[in-house]
Design an enzyme around this catalytic site. Structure first.
Site, PDB file in Angstrom:
ATOM      1  N   GLY A 128      -0.880   2.181   1.563  1.00 15.19           N
ATOM      2  CA  GLY A 128      -1.386   3.115   2.564  1.00 15.19           C
ATOM      3  C   GLY A 128      -0.716   4.477   2.217  1.00 15.19           C
ATOM      4  O   GLY A 128       0.192   4.607   1.598  1.00 15.19           O
ATOM      5  N   GLN A 162       1.328  13.094   3.482  1.00 18.15           N
ATOM      6  CA  GLN A 162       2.062  12.606   2.447  1.00 18.15           C
ATOM      7  C   GLN A 162       1.547  13.404   1.028  1.00 18.15           C
ATOM      8  O   GLN A 162       1.932  13.156  -0.197  1.00 18.15           O
ATOM      9  CB  GLN A 162       1.968  11.270   2.011  1.00 18.15           C
ATOM     10  CG  GLN A 162       2.542  10.550   3.225  1.00 18.15           C
ATOM     11  CD  GLN A 162       2.708   8.875   2.890  1.00 18.15           C
ATOM     12  OE1 GLN A 162       1.777   8.321   3.280  1.00 18.15           O
ATOM     13  NE2 GLN A 162       3.602   8.466   2.368  1.00 18.15           N
ATOM     14  N   CYS A 180       7.975   3.300   1.712  1.00 15.24           N
ATOM     15  CA  CYS A 180       7.136   4.471   1.677  1.00 15.24           C
ATOM     16  C   CYS A 180       7.133   5.052   0.309  1.00 15.24           C
ATOM     17  O   CYS A 180       8.161   5.416  -0.176  1.00 15.24           O
ATOM     18  CB  CYS A 180       7.755   5.267   2.860  1.00 15.24           C
ATOM     19  SG  CYS A 180       6.751   6.649   3.289  1.00 15.24           S
ATOM     20  N   LEU A 181       5.925   5.629   0.086  1.00 14.42           N
ATOM     21  CA  LEU A 181       5.868   6.196  -1.093  1.00 14.42           C
ATOM     22  C   LEU A 181       6.482   7.624  -1.106  1.00 14.42           C
ATOM     23  O   LEU A 181       6.762   8.086  -2.076  1.00 14.42           O
ATOM     24  CB  LEU A 181       4.166   6.419  -1.516  1.00 14.42           C
ATOM     25  CG  LEU A 181       3.401   5.115  -1.605  1.00 14.42           C
ATOM     26  CD1 LEU A 181       2.136   5.627  -1.889  1.00 14.42           C
ATOM     27  CD2 LEU A 181       3.832   4.313  -2.897  1.00 14.42           C
ATOM     28  N   HIS A 239       2.789   2.273  10.647  1.00 17.56           N
ATOM     29  CA  HIS A 239       3.562   2.960   9.699  1.00 17.56           C
ATOM     30  C   HIS A 239       2.703   4.461   9.268  1.00 17.56           C
ATOM     31  O   HIS A 239       3.277   5.661   9.224  1.00 17.56           O
ATOM     32  CB  HIS A 239       3.649   2.350   8.175  1.00 17.56           C
ATOM     33  CG  HIS A 239       4.370   2.837   7.335  1.00 17.56           C
ATOM     34  ND1 HIS A 239       5.602   2.620   6.781  1.00 17.56           N
ATOM     35  CD2 HIS A 239       4.128   3.963   6.610  1.00 17.56           C
ATOM     36  CE1 HIS A 239       6.217   3.244   5.995  1.00 17.56           C
ATOM     37  NE2 HIS A 239       5.067   4.152   5.854  1.00 17.56           N
ATOM     38  N   GLU A 240       1.478   4.337   9.037  1.00 19.05           N
ATOM     39  CA  GLU A 240       0.602   5.355   8.422  1.00 19.05           C
ATOM     40  C   GLU A 240       0.195   6.317   9.623  1.00 19.05           C
ATOM     41  O   GLU A 240       0.345   7.617   9.422  1.00 19.05           O
ATOM     42  CB  GLU A 240      -0.805   5.226   7.844  1.00 19.05           C
ATOM     43  CG  GLU A 240      -0.596   4.379   6.455  1.00 19.05           C
ATOM     44  CD  GLU A 240       0.394   4.862   5.539  1.00 19.05           C
ATOM     45  OE1 GLU A 240       0.563   6.098   5.293  1.00 19.05           O
ATOM     46  OE2 GLU A 240       0.998   4.001   4.786  1.00 19.05           O
ATOM     47  N   HIS A 290       3.236   8.881  10.231  1.00 13.68           N
ATOM     48  CA  HIS A 290       3.094   9.814   9.643  1.00 13.68           C
ATOM     49  C   HIS A 290       2.450  10.979  10.161  1.00 13.68           C
ATOM     50  O   HIS A 290       2.737  12.244  10.113  1.00 13.68           O
ATOM     51  CB  HIS A 290       2.482   9.572   8.186  1.00 13.68           C
ATOM     52  CG  HIS A 290       3.466   9.032   7.163  1.00 13.68           C
ATOM     53  ND1 HIS A 290       4.593   9.660   6.853  1.00 13.68           N
ATOM     54  CD2 HIS A 290       3.215   7.902   6.577  1.00 13.68           C
ATOM     55  CE1 HIS A 290       5.339   8.743   5.983  1.00 13.68           C
ATOM     56  NE2 HIS A 290       4.644   7.770   5.670  1.00 13.68           N
TER      57      HIS A 290
END
Length: 193
Positions: A43, A48, A87-88, A129-130, A133
């Site tokens: 994701g 991000q 997480c990226l 999660h996304e 953000h």
């Protein structure tokens, strides 16, 4: 696309709603999918990649590419599940996070059409999660505060080192450019004599 890391301001901002889904925005979705896949993610949210707008992309274990524009989680299950998240924007760090096992979300798709999706398992986890953000929340905010402060300190050091490297690289490039310019000026002055 550059993936912004913990410590960069854009990740902590609450995002603005998308006014209209355009061809330009669809091109951004495609770029985000490419970036996410290249980084081995499942994701990726707009902040991000430095965009303070309410959208994210994901590919869950069913391999379906999904786009969520202006998402709203309208229901969550009372059952909670623990799952190790990463997480990226925090590469190399994972922590068990407890979240609702299933969610119902309303959003617009990549064509601006509204949809409602009931999700469970990994898909529900990624959506939550996304979606976090988009409100400036990072998964470590939902876990152990000691882990969060440790990760934050480590990421700050990484950012500092990366900035130092960039500054050194820029300095080297400026020296090289100055050397080339001096050589060109020397050649030009010889040819005019």
């Amino acid at each position: 696309m550059k993936i912004y890391k913990l410590g960069e301001e854009v990740l902590r901002k609450k995002c603005e709603p998308v006014k209209e889904v355009t061809d330009e925005l669809r091109a951004i979705f495609d770029e985000m999918f490419e970036t996410m896949i290249a980084a081995d993610g499942v994701g990726l949210a707009a902040p991000q990649v430095g965009i303070s707008q309410r959208f994210f992309v994901l590919i869950s274990d069913d391999e379906v590419r999904r786009v969520f524009v202006n998402p709203q989680i309208i229901a969550t299950s009372p059952e909670l599940e623990d799952y190790e998240e990463g997480c990226l924007s925090l590469p190399g760090f994972n922590e068990k996070i407890r979240r609702p096992a299933s969610v119902t979300v309303q959003a617009l798709n990549e064509f601006g059409k509204p949809f409602t999706l009931k999700a469970d398992g990994l898909l529900a986890r990624i959506i939550q999660h996304e979606n976090d953000h988009l409100d400036g929340i990072i998964y470590i905010d939902r876990g152990d505060p000691n882990f969060a402060s440790d990760v934050t300190a480590k990421m700050a050091k990484r950012l500092e080192r990366a900035a130092k490297k960039e500054a050194e690289k820029a300095k080297k490039m400026a020296k090289i450019a100055a050397k080339i310019a001096a050589q060109e000026a020397k050649k030009a002055s010889k040819s005019t004599k």
